[in-house]
Design a protein around this motif. Structure first.
Motif, PDB file in Angstrom:
ATOM      1  N   ARG A  61     -36.690   5.545   5.901  1.00 35.39           N
ATOM      2  CA  ARG A  61     -35.735   4.428   5.911  1.00 35.39           C
ATOM      3  C   ARG A  61     -34.718   4.611   7.049  1.00 35.39           C
ATOM      4  O   ARG A  61     -34.403   3.656   7.760  1.00 35.39           O
ATOM      5  N   ARG A  62     -34.223   5.832   7.236  1.00 36.37           N
ATOM      6  CA  ARG A  62     -33.286   6.087   8.345  1.00 36.37           C
ATOM      7  C   ARG A  62     -33.954   5.804   9.696  1.00 36.37           C
ATOM      8  O   ARG A  62     -33.351   5.207  10.582  1.00 36.37           O
ATOM      9  N   GLN A  63     -35.198   6.236   9.836  1.00 37.41           N
ATOM     10  CA  GLN A  63     -35.934   5.985  11.072  1.00 37.41           C
ATOM     11  C   GLN A  63     -36.148   4.482  11.293  1.00 37.41           C
ATOM     12  O   GLN A  63     -36.059   3.994  12.420  1.00 37.41           O
ATOM     13  N   ALA A  64     -36.425   3.747  10.219  1.00 38.94           N
ATOM     14  CA  ALA A  64     -36.633   2.302  10.323  1.00 38.94           C
ATOM     15  C   ALA A  64     -35.347   1.593  10.745  1.00 38.94           C
ATOM     16  O   ALA A  64     -35.382   0.671  11.572  1.00 38.94           O
ATOM     17  N   LEU A  65     -34.216   2.017  10.213  1.00 39.38           N
ATOM     18  CA  LEU A  65     -32.944   1.412  10.600  1.00 39.38           C
ATOM     19  C   LEU A  65     -32.628   1.686  12.068  1.00 39.38           C
ATOM     20  O   LEU A  65     -32.122   0.806  12.780  1.00 39.38           O
ATOM     21  N   THR A  66     -32.955   2.878  12.544  1.00 41.97           N
ATOM     22  CA  THR A  66     -32.774   3.197  13.963  1.00 41.97           C
ATOM     23  C   THR A  66     -33.694   2.330  14.812  1.00 41.97           C
ATOM     24  O   THR A  66     -33.277   1.791  15.847  1.00 41.97           O
ATOM     25  N   ALA A  67     -34.939   2.173  14.387  1.00 40.69           N
ATOM     26  CA  ALA A  67     -35.886   1.323  15.117  1.00 40.69           C
ATOM     27  C   ALA A  67     -35.384  -0.118  15.172  1.00 40.69           C
ATOM     28  O   ALA A  67     -35.504  -0.787  16.207  1.00 40.69           O
ATOM     29  N   LEU A  68     -34.804  -0.599  14.072  1.00 42.92           N
ATOM     30  CA  LEU A  68     -34.227  -1.946  14.064  1.00 42.92           C
ATOM     31  C   LEU A  68     -33.070  -2.055  15.044  1.00 42.92           C
ATOM     32  O   LEU A  68     -32.980  -3.028  15.795  1.00 42.92           O
ATOM     33  N   ASP A  69     -32.174  -1.066  15.049  1.00 44.45           N
ATOM     34  CA  ASP A  69     -31.042  -1.068  15.978  1.00 44.45           C
ATOM     35  C   ASP A  69     -31.508  -1.096  17.433  1.00 44.45           C
ATOM     36  O   ASP A  69     -30.926  -1.774  18.268  1.00 44.45           O
ATOM     37  N   GLU A  70     -32.573  -0.338  17.714  1.00 45.53           N
ATOM     38  CA  GLU A  70     -33.095  -0.254  19.083  1.00 45.53           C
ATOM     39  C   GLU A  70     -34.106  -1.351  19.392  1.00 45.53           C
ATOM     40  O   GLU A  70     -34.510  -1.510  20.548  1.00 45.53           O
ATOM     41  N   ASN A  71     -34.517  -2.098  18.363  1.00 44.86           N
ATOM     42  CA  ASN A  71     -35.526  -3.151  18.492  1.00 44.86           C
ATOM     43  C   ASN A  71     -36.812  -2.613  19.122  1.00 44.86           C
ATOM     44  O   ASN A  71     -37.412  -3.239  19.981  1.00 44.86           O
ATOM     45  N   ARG A  72     -37.204  -1.406  18.679  1.00 41.60           N
ATOM     46  CA  ARG A  72     -38.398  -0.739  19.217  1.00 41.60           C
ATOM     47  C   ARG A  72     -39.233  -0.160  18.091  1.00 41.60           C
ATOM     48  O   ARG A  72     -38.711   0.583  17.257  1.00 41.60           O
ATOM     49  N   PRO A  73     -40.525  -0.463  18.068  1.00 43.61           N
ATOM     50  CA  PRO A  73     -41.396   0.137  17.055  1.00 43.61           C
ATOM     51  C   PRO A  73     -41.572   1.623  17.327  1.00 43.61           C
ATOM     52  O   PRO A  73     -41.268   2.103  18.434  1.00 43.61           O
ATOM     53  N   ARG A  74     -42.036   2.335  16.346  1.00 41.22           N
ATOM     54  CA  ARG A  74     -42.278   3.766  16.531  1.00 41.22           C
ATOM     55  C   ARG A  74     -43.289   4.276  15.527  1.00 41.22           C
ATOM     56  O   ARG A  74     -43.452   3.714  14.456  1.00 41.22           O
ATOM     57  N   LEU A  75     -43.945   5.361  15.921  1.00 45.51           N
ATOM     58  CA  LEU A  75     -44.821   6.109  15.036  1.00 45.51           C
ATOM     59  C   LEU A  75     -44.044   7.352  14.631  1.00 45.51           C
ATOM     60  O   LEU A  75     -43.469   8.026  15.486  1.00 45.51           O
ATOM     61  N   TYR A  76     -43.988   7.634  13.348  1.00 44.07           N
ATOM     62  CA  TYR A  76     -43.173   8.738  12.864  1.00 44.07           C
ATOM     63  C   TYR A  76     -43.977   9.593  11.891  1.00 44.07           C
ATOM     64  O   TYR A  76     -44.728   9.075  11.070  1.00 44.07           O
ATOM     65  N   THR A  77     -43.819  10.891  11.993  1.00 42.39           N
ATOM     66  CA  THR A  77     -44.496  11.831  11.104  1.00 42.39           C
ATOM     67  C   THR A  77     -43.527  12.362  10.066  1.00 42.39           C
ATOM     68  O   THR A  77     -42.464  12.875  10.418  1.00 42.39           O
ATOM     69  N   VAL A  78     -43.890  12.224   8.810  1.00 37.94           N
ATOM     70  CA  VAL A  78     -43.094  12.753   7.700  1.00 37.94           C
ATOM     71  C   VAL A  78     -43.747  14.063   7.276  1.00 37.94           C
ATOM     72  O   VAL A  78     -44.890  14.076   6.828  1.00 37.94           O
ATOM     73  N   GLN A  79     -43.021  15.153   7.435  1.00 39.64           N
ATOM     74  CA  GLN A  79     -43.518  16.478   7.077  1.00 39.64           C
ATOM     75  C   GLN A  79     -43.119  16.805   5.643  1.00 39.64           C
ATOM     76  O   GLN A  79     -41.941  16.825   5.324  1.00 39.64           O
TER      77      GLN A  79
END
Length: 103
Positions: A61-79
């Protein structure tokens, strides 16, 4: 993906809003959900759907909010490896690759 999630996506787009669609694209080891599970994150932090809950979902969720702020998609790995999982109270021990798409 659940039908209710599609409804939230349509409502968001109909209102001209922006959101992050988070989809698990790959898993390794023990994970709470498998590929195809999704959730929608709104800019105010509200979430619809789940990718498994707990610390891993909060991190995404934190990563998604950052992606929204930057308006950039991303691939993220959850360890959720055993040592990390034990420290965070997770019961899983795998990894999830999630794609965060801005819609």
């Amino acid at each position: 993906m659940e039908q209710a999630l599609f409804r939230y996506i349509c409502e968001c787009q109909d209102c001209g809003g922006k959101a992050a669609l988070v989809t698990i694209v790959e898993t390794h080891g023990s994970t709470p959900r498998k590929a195809g599970s999704a959730m929608l994150i709104l800019p105010d932090g509200r979430a619809f759907g789940t990718i498994g809950g707990g610390c891993g979902e909060a991190e995404v969720r934190r990563q998604a909010l950052t992606a929204l702020d930057e308006n950039r998609p991303r691939l993220y790995t959850v360890q959720m490896l055993n040592d990390v999982a034990a420290d965070e109270g997770m019961v899983c021990g795998g990894t999830m690759e999630v794609f965060i798409q801005i819609i």
